[in-house]
Design a protein around this motif. Structure first.
Motif, PDB file in Angstrom:
ATOM      1  N   LEU A 232      30.273  51.933  60.795  1.00 31.92           N
ATOM      2  CA  LEU A 232      31.366  51.308  61.526  1.00 31.92           C
ATOM      3  C   LEU A 232      31.204  49.798  61.422  1.00 31.92           C
ATOM      4  N   VAL A 233      32.327  49.090  61.310  1.00 31.87           N
ATOM      5  CA  VAL A 233      32.290  47.652  61.133  1.00 31.87           C
ATOM      6  C   VAL A 233      33.261  47.000  62.111  1.00 31.87           C
ATOM      7  N   ALA A 234      32.783  46.004  62.847  1.00 30.99           N
ATOM      8  CA  ALA A 234      33.627  45.225  63.752  1.00 30.99           C
ATOM      9  C   ALA A 234      33.977  43.895  63.097  1.00 30.99           C
ATOM     10  N   LEU A 235      35.269  43.573  63.095  1.00 34.75           N
ATOM     11  CA  LEU A 235      35.766  42.356  62.472  1.00 34.75           C
ATOM     12  C   LEU A 235      36.709  41.645  63.434  1.00 34.75           C
ATOM     13  N   PRO A 236      36.905  40.353  63.258  1.00 34.94           N
ATOM     14  CA  PRO A 236      37.927  39.690  64.064  1.00 34.94           C
ATOM     15  C   PRO A 236      39.317  40.204  63.686  1.00 34.94           C
ATOM     16  N   GLN A 237      40.301  39.881  64.496  1.00 35.44           N
ATOM     17  CA  GLN A 237      41.653  40.337  64.207  1.00 35.44           C
ATOM     18  C   GLN A 237      42.152  39.819  62.857  1.00 35.44           C
ATOM     19  N   ASP A 238      41.732  38.643  62.476  1.00 34.95           N
ATOM     20  CA  ASP A 238      42.047  38.082  61.159  1.00 34.95           C
ATOM     21  C   ASP A 238      40.724  37.961  60.407  1.00 34.95           C
TER      22      ASP A 238
END
Length: 453
Positions: free
Chosen positions: A181-187
């Motif tokens: 699983l990877v968390a990224l900013p909205q952009d």
């Protein structure tokens, strides 16, 4: 049967800064992993470990209402057979795992990422179908942001079927490589490729950096670029940032670098390149690449690296491990490269599929030339010119190039192994030439010398 080989030399021309679509096949998106995501302590969460598997799953097995507690345990990634999971002919692996979505992922884009599901994979989350993917040796992503709740548990289901299609005998065995699983900013960054181009005297360089973003919130963002040498000293860059927007979501910037220390297999000198998305405060995301300044050319029958002839003392390497089959534990990939270098080997052909990204990282560090091979292998008969399977040829090649092109160790793209020449292979060569004209191509085939060459 005699196998013939050909190395295709390509003209050493510099790409223009414009980014046209590849005329042969759509360029894939392989989202780079973040080293930093703002306000998230651990932006990359491994899902490797214990899963449930069935080779005779019930109807609707992807639904949350289906309880897999009676299914067999399996540790992933792994070839299924060494763990006693045997797929009936024409059957389908079904894998399920209940995972907790970290609470700190709230407000972020969340990806489910696979490094290798063979041969035809499908993914669901909480019973919602996400996508499918052909080919077991390249990375693919699923955006699950709208289907999960951070802080709560969720069911992930993956189906895999052994797939040949007359193209390869290696697309089988289940989930062979890492899941995360990877968390990224909205952009967030969707592309960060770095390609140093040395001048004719192999002294100075132009650093070509290709960045792209996916926008879900703002109307634009700046990507700040930083280059450091092996001692951690900053190397001046101009320009040092690039502005992107939903209207212009990708760009190539070219920056001169004076007298960089060169990379080759005997001198694996690495620089560190960072791309950070900033909004005036803390970086929203940072992606890091290790890069090497080197130039590969084929002149007559000689291969030159940084203007000097190299002799390739090589081997063919397959992924194989007695406990997990065609799935090698990540810590052994580093050990493989160290052992090969100690044995005076400087060249690996990744027979017969793209290797793990971690092995390429090790090849960059220790100094190893890599021929990265497409997973099309032993495609005989008429399949090499069959338009119905053209997407299988091109999608795998395109994903391999997109994922691996920034590695200095990768000096040759291989279009396939011991296959008949045909229009599909020609399209592979055209795609690679349009995408990466500075790197040589390799193709091994049987029976037939391609008239186009």
């Amino acid at each position: 049967m005699k196998t013939r080989w050909i190395l295709l030399a390509l003209p050493a021309t510099v790409l223009a800064s414009a980014i046209p679509e590849n005329p042969v096949w759509p360029r894939p998106v392989v989202v780079p992993l973040p080293a930093v995501t703002n306000a998230v302590k651990q932006p990359v969460v491994s899902l490797n470990g214990l899963w449930k598997v069935s080779t005779a799953p019930p109807a609707g097995f992807w639904q949350n209402s289906v309880d897999p507690s009676s299914w067999q345990d399996i540790r992933l990634p792994s070839h299924a057979i060494p763990q006693g999971v045997v797929l009936p002919r024409g059957g389908q692996y079904a894998f399920k795992k209940r995972v907790a979505i970290p609470a700190e992922f709230a407000g972020k884009r969340i990806l489910l990422q696979f490094d290798g599901v063979t041969g035809q994979g499908k993914a669901w989350i909480n019973g919602v179908y996400l996508r499918d993917h052909f080919g077991g040796f390249t990375t693919w992503n699923c955006d699950v942001t709208d289907h999960v709740v951070p802080g709560e548990a969720t069911w992930i289901t993956v189906a895999a079927t052994d797939a040949n299609e007359g193209l390869s005998g290696y697309n089988n065995g289940g989930i062979l490589r890492s899941i995360r699983l990877v968390a990224l900013p909205q952009d967030y960054l969707t592309r960060f490729n770095v390609e140093p181009v040395l001048d004719a005297n192999y002294k100075n360089a132009v650093l070509k950096v290709w960045v792209a973003m996916s926008f879900h919130k703002s109307t634009g963002g700046d990507v700040h670029l930083t280059l450091k040498d092996a001692q951690g000293r900053a190397v001046p860059l101009k320009p040092a940032s690039v502005s992107l927007s939903p209207e212009t979501p990708e760009s190539i910037v070219e920056m001169p670098v004076t007298s960089p220390v060169k990379w080759d297999a005997e001198h694996p000198n690495l620089y560190t390149m960072e791309a950070a998305i900033g909004d005036g405060g803390a970086a929203q995301e940072t992606v890091v690449r290790s890069i090497g300044f080197r130039k590969v050319e084929v002149v007559g029958r000689k291969m030159l690296v940084n203007g000097k002839e190299v002799k390739l003392r090589g081997i063919c390497r397959k992924d194989i491990y007695p406990l997990t089959g065609r799935s090698v534990p990540l810590d052994l990939l580093d050990e493989d490269i160290r052992i090969f270098r100690a044995g005076n080997i400087n060249y690996i052909r990744t027979s017969h599929y793209p290797t793990n990204p971690e092995l390429l990282d090790a090849a960059d560090r220790y100094g190893m030339y890599i021929e990265s091979e497409n997973s099309v292998s032993m495609a005989r008969g008429q399949v090499s010119s069959n338009a119905q399977v053209t997407p299988y040829y091109l999608s795998q090649l395109a994903e391999m190039i997109e994922r691996d092109r920034s590695h200095p160790s990768v000096v040759i793209w291989s279009l396939g192994n011991e296959s008949n020449w045909g229009s599909n292979v020609l399209k592979e060569a055209e795609y690679a030439r349009a995408e990466d004209p500075l790197r040589p191509l390799m193709f091994s085939w049987s029976h037939l010398v391609p008239p186009e060459l």
